[in-house]
Write an enzyme that holds these catalytic residues in place. Structure first.
Site, mmCIF file in Angstrom:
data_model
loop_
_atom_site.group_PDB
_atom_site.id
_atom_site.type_symbol
_atom_site.label_atom_id
_atom_site.label_comp_id
_atom_site.label_asym_id
_atom_site.label_seq_id
_atom_site.Cartn_x
_atom_site.Cartn_y
_atom_site.Cartn_z
ATOM 1 N N LYS A 113 -17.838 -33.898 -18.245
ATOM 2 C CA LYS A 113 -18.709 -33.349 -17.246
ATOM 3 C C LYS A 113 -18.877 -34.339 -15.939
ATOM 4 O O LYS A 113 -19.172 -35.473 -16.193
ATOM 5 C CB LYS A 113 -20.048 -32.926 -18.169
ATOM 6 C CG LYS A 113 -19.891 -32.018 -19.183
ATOM 7 C CD LYS A 113 -19.277 -30.638 -18.932
ATOM 8 C CE LYS A 113 -20.115 -29.510 -18.689
ATOM 9 N NZ LYS A 113 -21.186 -29.188 -19.519
ATOM 10 N N LYS A 152 -6.946 -32.351 -23.355
ATOM 11 C CA LYS A 152 -6.660 -31.716 -25.006
ATOM 12 C C LYS A 152 -5.314 -32.519 -25.284
ATOM 13 O O LYS A 152 -4.592 -32.943 -24.610
ATOM 14 C CB LYS A 152 -6.009 -30.205 -24.791
ATOM 15 C CG LYS A 152 -7.265 -29.253 -24.511
ATOM 16 C CD LYS A 152 -6.553 -27.851 -24.427
ATOM 17 C CE LYS A 152 -7.932 -27.000 -24.054
ATOM 18 N NZ LYS A 152 -7.389 -25.583 -23.717
ATOM 19 N N CYS A 190 -45.107 -38.309 16.589
ATOM 20 C CA CYS A 190 -46.159 -39.450 16.971
ATOM 21 C C CYS A 190 -45.813 -39.434 18.387
ATOM 22 O O CYS A 190 -44.829 -39.959 18.918
ATOM 23 C CB CYS A 190 -46.068 -40.548 16.316
ATOM 24 S SG CYS A 190 -47.184 -41.976 16.811
ATOM 25 N N ASP A 215 -15.901 -23.186 -13.880
ATOM 26 C CA ASP A 215 -17.386 -22.622 -14.232
ATOM 27 C C ASP A 215 -17.384 -21.214 -14.128
ATOM 28 O O ASP A 215 -17.860 -20.451 -13.036
ATOM 29 C CB ASP A 215 -18.209 -23.291 -13.066
ATOM 30 C CG ASP A 215 -19.884 -23.416 -13.579
ATOM 31 O OD1 ASP A 215 -19.971 -23.190 -14.846
ATOM 32 O OD2 ASP A 215 -20.667 -23.863 -12.892
ATOM 33 N N GLU A 240 -6.933 -30.437 -17.283
ATOM 34 C CA GLU A 240 -7.152 -29.336 -16.351
ATOM 35 C C GLU A 240 -8.668 -29.596 -15.872
ATOM 36 O O GLU A 240 -9.616 -29.886 -16.314
ATOM 37 C CB GLU A 240 -6.835 -27.933 -16.818
ATOM 38 C CG GLU A 240 -7.667 -27.812 -18.181
ATOM 39 C CD GLU A 240 -7.311 -26.344 -18.752
ATOM 40 O OE1 GLU A 240 -5.900 -26.079 -18.874
ATOM 41 O OE2 GLU A 240 -8.287 -25.668 -19.271
ATOM 42 N N ASP A 293 0.797 -1.252 0.149
ATOM 43 C CA ASP A 293 -0.217 0.134 0.015
ATOM 44 C C ASP A 293 0.766 1.452 -0.109
ATOM 45 O O ASP A 293 0.536 2.363 -0.609
ATOM 46 C CB ASP A 293 -0.897 -0.023 1.442
ATOM 47 C CG ASP A 293 -1.842 -1.154 1.059
ATOM 48 O OD1 ASP A 293 -2.074 -1.697 0.031
ATOM 49 O OD2 ASP A 293 -2.526 -1.419 2.162
ATOM 50 N N TYR A 336 -6.224 -20.539 -20.445
ATOM 51 C CA TYR A 336 -6.074 -22.162 -20.978
ATOM 52 C C TYR A 336 -5.808 -22.217 -22.365
ATOM 53 O O TYR A 336 -5.524 -23.335 -22.924
ATOM 54 C CB TYR A 336 -7.379 -22.917 -20.420
ATOM 55 C CG TYR A 336 -8.703 -22.120 -21.111
ATOM 56 C CD1 TYR A 336 -8.922 -22.007 -22.207
ATOM 57 C CD2 TYR A 336 -9.517 -21.680 -19.892
ATOM 58 C CE1 TYR A 336 -10.349 -21.326 -22.665
ATOM 59 C CE2 TYR A 336 -10.618 -21.176 -20.175
ATOM 60 C CZ TYR A 336 -10.980 -21.079 -21.641
ATOM 61 O OH TYR A 336 -12.421 -20.589 -21.946
ATOM 62 N N LYS A 344 -12.182 -27.957 -15.541
ATOM 63 C CA LYS A 344 -13.168 -26.945 -16.234
ATOM 64 C C LYS A 344 -13.884 -25.966 -15.269
ATOM 65 O O LYS A 344 -14.747 -26.633 -14.649
ATOM 66 C CB LYS A 344 -14.188 -27.851 -17.195
ATOM 67 C CG LYS A 344 -15.102 -26.799 -18.086
ATOM 68 C CD LYS A 344 -15.774 -27.701 -19.164
ATOM 69 C CE LYS A 344 -16.391 -26.722 -20.110
ATOM 70 N NZ LYS A 344 -17.681 -25.985 -19.437
ATOM 71 N N CYS A 368 -50.104 -45.064 12.875
ATOM 72 C CA CYS A 368 -50.954 -45.896 14.000
ATOM 73 C C CYS A 368 -52.109 -45.106 14.446
ATOM 74 O O CYS A 368 -52.968 -45.383 15.261
ATOM 75 C CB CYS A 368 -49.940 -45.897 15.224
ATOM 76 S SG CYS A 368 -49.508 -44.630 16.146
ATOM 77 N N CYS A 410 -51.124 -39.465 13.743
ATOM 78 C CA CYS A 410 -49.949 -40.136 13.084
ATOM 79 C C CYS A 410 -50.550 -41.066 11.848
ATOM 80 O O CYS A 410 -51.495 -41.645 11.902
ATOM 81 C CB CYS A 410 -49.476 -41.204 14.256
ATOM 82 S SG CYS A 410 -47.985 -42.364 13.397
ATOM 83 N N CYS A 438 -46.661 -47.677 17.958
ATOM 84 C CA CYS A 438 -46.881 -47.467 16.666
ATOM 85 C C CYS A 438 -45.845 -48.288 15.833
ATOM 86 O O CYS A 438 -44.782 -48.274 16.089
ATOM 87 C CB CYS A 438 -46.296 -45.646 16.171
ATOM 88 S SG CYS A 438 -46.312 -45.271 14.797
HETATM 89 O O1 JCF Z 1 -12.186 -24.022 -18.032
HETATM 90 C C1 JCF Z 1 -12.929 -23.835 -18.938
HETATM 91 N N1 JCF Z 1 -14.303 -23.641 -18.955
HETATM 92 C C2 JCF Z 1 -12.141 -23.976 -20.240
HETATM 93 C C3 JCF Z 1 -12.918 -23.876 -21.266
HETATM 94 C C4 JCF Z 1 -10.849 -24.711 -20.237
HETATM 95 C C5 JCF Z 1 -10.411 -24.986 -21.594
HETATM 96 O O2 JCF Z 1 -9.317 -25.720 -21.518
HETATM 97 C C6 JCF Z 1 -11.080 -24.667 -22.791
HETATM 98 C C7 JCF Z 1 -12.557 -24.142 -22.760
HETATM 99 C C8 JCF Z 1 -13.148 -23.695 -23.768
HETATM 100 C C9 JCF Z 1 -12.439 -23.894 -24.930
HETATM 101 N N2 JCF Z 1 -10.439 -24.910 -23.849
HETATM 102 C C10 JCF Z 1 -11.195 -24.414 -25.208
HETATM 103 C C11 JCF Z 1 -10.458 -24.935 -26.174
#
Ligand code: JCF
Length: 677
Positions: free
Chosen positions: A318, A294, A430, A121, A117, A38, A229, A119, A415, A412, A436
């Site tokens: 998924k 990949k 009950c 969200d 790796e 800071d 990525y 995925k 019973c 109940c 019962c």
């Molecule tokens: O973490 C992800 N949601 C994710 C999406 C990771 C990846 O390596 C991806 C992707 C979407 C397209 N790679 C591609 C080619």
């Protein structure tokens, strides 16, 4: 005119701040105290204010823009931003591998190398660096056209405003995911709740909402992160030949990449990676909805190319969805061992969390009121891990006109006895007690269960039959069963009848903790039963103990003490105990523990999957022996019990030099204290 000394100081401050930022936000290794950071930032602000001609867009002071936008500008992606093909099971993965090998003409060749790796969200974004300076950040949009969110993305500390080091291409477009870690999400929502504002439903919505702010000052206050990525456009430079090496370059140039990424060989190893991460999913600090695989060799990627909008060289496996939408068909009321009348939702069967769910608990009337749910509603059901399925919310705009309110019974359902709600309790009970049939059945099921009297072959179906036929009314009458009356039951052969009688006979030799647990006294679980047995040593001492004496037991509070006294004061309960003992149920007395428990003063952590007993039982045993059980590993931790799939806690224990034992060693240790599992 600024002096060369001022110019040098500004440059030095920027370098230090960028470097600390990189250490902290990209490598997760903080190097200086916040106060020092800071102070340097403040000094740089002052120097830049006094010398505006030295101000630059990529200075660490310039993350937050001054004026809000009217709207987002549209951006077109030179190289389209692709989506990923999905796999939902092991077979889909094998098919993926087969397609790769067929296309590459490598059917008989070596297993392929895959980069794996999690995925994330979050929201997919593109960062465009020219001459190493962040020029533009954009959302994926439809893959061809997105929105310019540069001002928002500049506020994210893990996004470098200028690349570090050397060797990056003159034009470098980096792609990745912007997301909100769970802890930040919880804090954000807690703050929103405290000030009466609207909360976000999940971290992904919170990340999206934060990026959609026209005023970057708001985005700047949101705990967002970026993880990279892949690359898009590249010009004026070359990148290495493998995906994993490109990621390493990105990290050196100051971009955050996923710490879990790993290169494996062969599709079977991809399955191992998937399982490992699936088991550690809850321990990760962010939400993931699958794993991305990949082909690691970029030349092979080029040869494989694309189908419509997804690359052939990648796939996302998924996880089974943890939430699904379904219909609430009806609500029934179940009566449990202690008489609790529990509303159970009957659902249109739906596949969620890896299994088909057709029932979910609604807990009690408070919960039903909180949800505002009615019969006929469309509801969201959640099943995460091994947790029992829950109704989490109602889709109100799909409520049909004829939706019916859920009405609790006034007697109940099994019973017909009266039902009562104790003051300050949400639960309806009950009052029929052991009259019962539902309570009889539940009590017998519990008595016979593996961790109680362990009566092999006495399953739920048979308990139903025995009670419905009037052969058994309480746990003591089990030991009066006759061979002839068993044989009269439907689907009961001679062999099964003999086996059951033998199992009943064998169960008579038990232990005091098992017997106490088997009685099904309210709130007396395995750990409490063990603590009681060790404290009193024999049945007579326990049954005659006063409330004060009961409260001396480590695991017993006023509520449990009260339930115990009620049980011992009930003539019908004690009659059952006496009948059991008269039938020959017996156990050796236990040597009474001295007041100091063997693990008193110790702190333990249990992590990973325990195959023999489950984590809750392990915690119960530890507590009964006097140990504290903590949720995280620290220098104060005495020992860690780690099962398969243990993640960060195990790493932390190793780092701190805390002793780690596996389940087998733990079971042996328990046995040495006379605890059998
Ligand atoms: O973490 C992800 N949601 C994710 C999406 C990771 C990846 O390596 C991806 C992707 C979407 C397209 N790679 C591609 C080619």
């Amino acid at each position: 005119m600024p002096t060369p000394a001022v110019e040098r100081e500004i440059e030095s401050l920027r370098e230090r701040l960028d470097s600390w930022n990189y250490q902290y936000h990209v490598l997760d290794q903080p190097t200086v105290p916040d106060a020092e950071y800071d102070r340097c930032m403040q000094r740089l602000r002052e120097l830049e204010e006094a010398n505006p001609q030295l101000l630059r867009e990529d200075s660490p002071t310039q993350r937050v823009g001054a004026t809000p936008l009217e709207r987002f500008r549209q951006v077109s992606h030179e190289v389209p931003m692709l989506s990923l093909d999905n796999a939902f099971n092991e077979q889909d993965m094998l098919d993926f591998n087969r397609r790769l090998q067929d296309r590459l003409g490598a059917a008989e060749a070596e297993p392929l190398e895959f980069a794996c790796e999690p995925k994330l969200d979050g929201i997919a974004v593109s960062l465009l660096y020219r001459g190493g300076v962040l020029e533009r950040a954009a959302t994926r949009g439809d893959g061809t056209t997105g929105e310019d969110i540069t001002l928002n993305v500049r506020t994210i500390a893990s996004v470098p405003l200028r690349l570090r080091g050397t060797g990056y291409p003159d034009t470098l477009e980096v792609r990745g995911e912007i997301y909100m870690p769970r802890a930040g999400f919880e804090q954000l929502n807690a703050r929103a709740r405290a000030s009466g504002e609207k909360t976000f439903v999940n971290p992904r919505n919170a990340a999206a909402g934060s990026l959609r702010q026209l005023d970057a000052k708001i985005t700047a206050q949101r705990p967002l992160q970026m993880c990279c990525y892949s690359v898009g456009q590249v010009a004026g430079g070359v990148l290495p030949g493998r995906h994993s090496e490109v990621l390493e370059c990105l990290q050196r140039w100051g971009l955050r990449i996923n710490a879990q990424s790993k290169v494996v060989r062969g599709i079977e190893a991809c399955d191992d990676y998937y399982r490992d991460l699936a088991s550690r999913r809850q321990d990760l600090p962010y939400d993931i909805d699958g794993i991305v695989f990949k082909v690691n060799d970029l030349e092979l990627q080029r040869r494989l190319g694309f189908v419509s909008r997804a690359p052939r060289w990648a796939i996302a496996r998924k996880f089974p969805a943890q939430e699904e939408v379904t219909l609430l068909l009806d609500v029934e009321f179940q009566v449990g061992r202690t008489g609790a009348v529990t509303p159970v939702a009957r659902l249109e069967p739906v596949f969620v969390g890896g299994v088909t769910v057709s029932n979910a608990t609604l807990h009690n009337s408070d919960e039903i009121e909180r949800l505002g749910v009615r019969i006929g509603d469309t509801v969201i059901v959640r099943r995460a891990g091994d947790v029992i399925p829950q109704v989490v919310s109602v889709v109100m705009d799909r409520r049909p006109a004829n939706a019916r309110a859920i009405v609790f019974p006034d007697s109940c359902p099994v019973c017909g006895s009266e039902v009562e709600r104790a003051p300050d309790e949400a639960v309806l009970r009950c009052m029929g007690g052991l009259v019962c049939a539902a309570q009889q059945k539940a009590a017998i099921r519990h008595f016979a269960s593996r961790r109680a009297m362990d009566i092999e072959g006495l399953g739920d179906k048979l308990v139903e039959q025995l009670v419905d036929e009037g052969l058994v009314t309480n746990v003591a009458s089990l030991y009066k069963l006759q061979r002839e009356s068993l044989l009269a039951l439907e689907r009961m052969g001679e062999k099964s009848a003999d086996n059951l009688l033998a199992a009943l006979e064998a169960s008579k030799k038990t232990s005091l903790p098992r017997f106490i647990f088997a009685l099904g006294i309210r709130e007396v679980g395995e750990a409490t039963a063990l603590a009681l047995a060790r404290h009193f040593g024999n049945w007579e001492a326990l049954a005659s103990a006063s409330e004060e004496q009961l409260l001396d037991v480590s695991d017993v509070g006023p509520v449990v003490a009260d339930h115990l006294r009620q049980f011992f004061d009930s003539t019908s309960s004690m009659a059952v105990v006496n009948e059991l003992r008269a039938a020959g149920v017996s156990w050796p007395d236990i040597e009474v523990e001295s007041a100091d428990l063997p693990l008193d003063g110790q702190t333990w952590v249990v992590t990973g999957k325990l195959e023999l007993m489950g984590r809750d039982a392990a915690k119960g045993h530890l507590q009964a022996l006097g140990a504290k059980v903590a949720g995280s590993v620290s220098a104060k931790t005495t020992r860690v019990v780690a099962g398969p799939g243990a993640g960060s806690k195990l790493g932390k224990a190793r780092e701190l030099g805390v002793e780690v034992i596996d389940e087998a060693a733990f079971v042996a240790l328990l046995a040495s204290y006379g605890v059998s599992v």
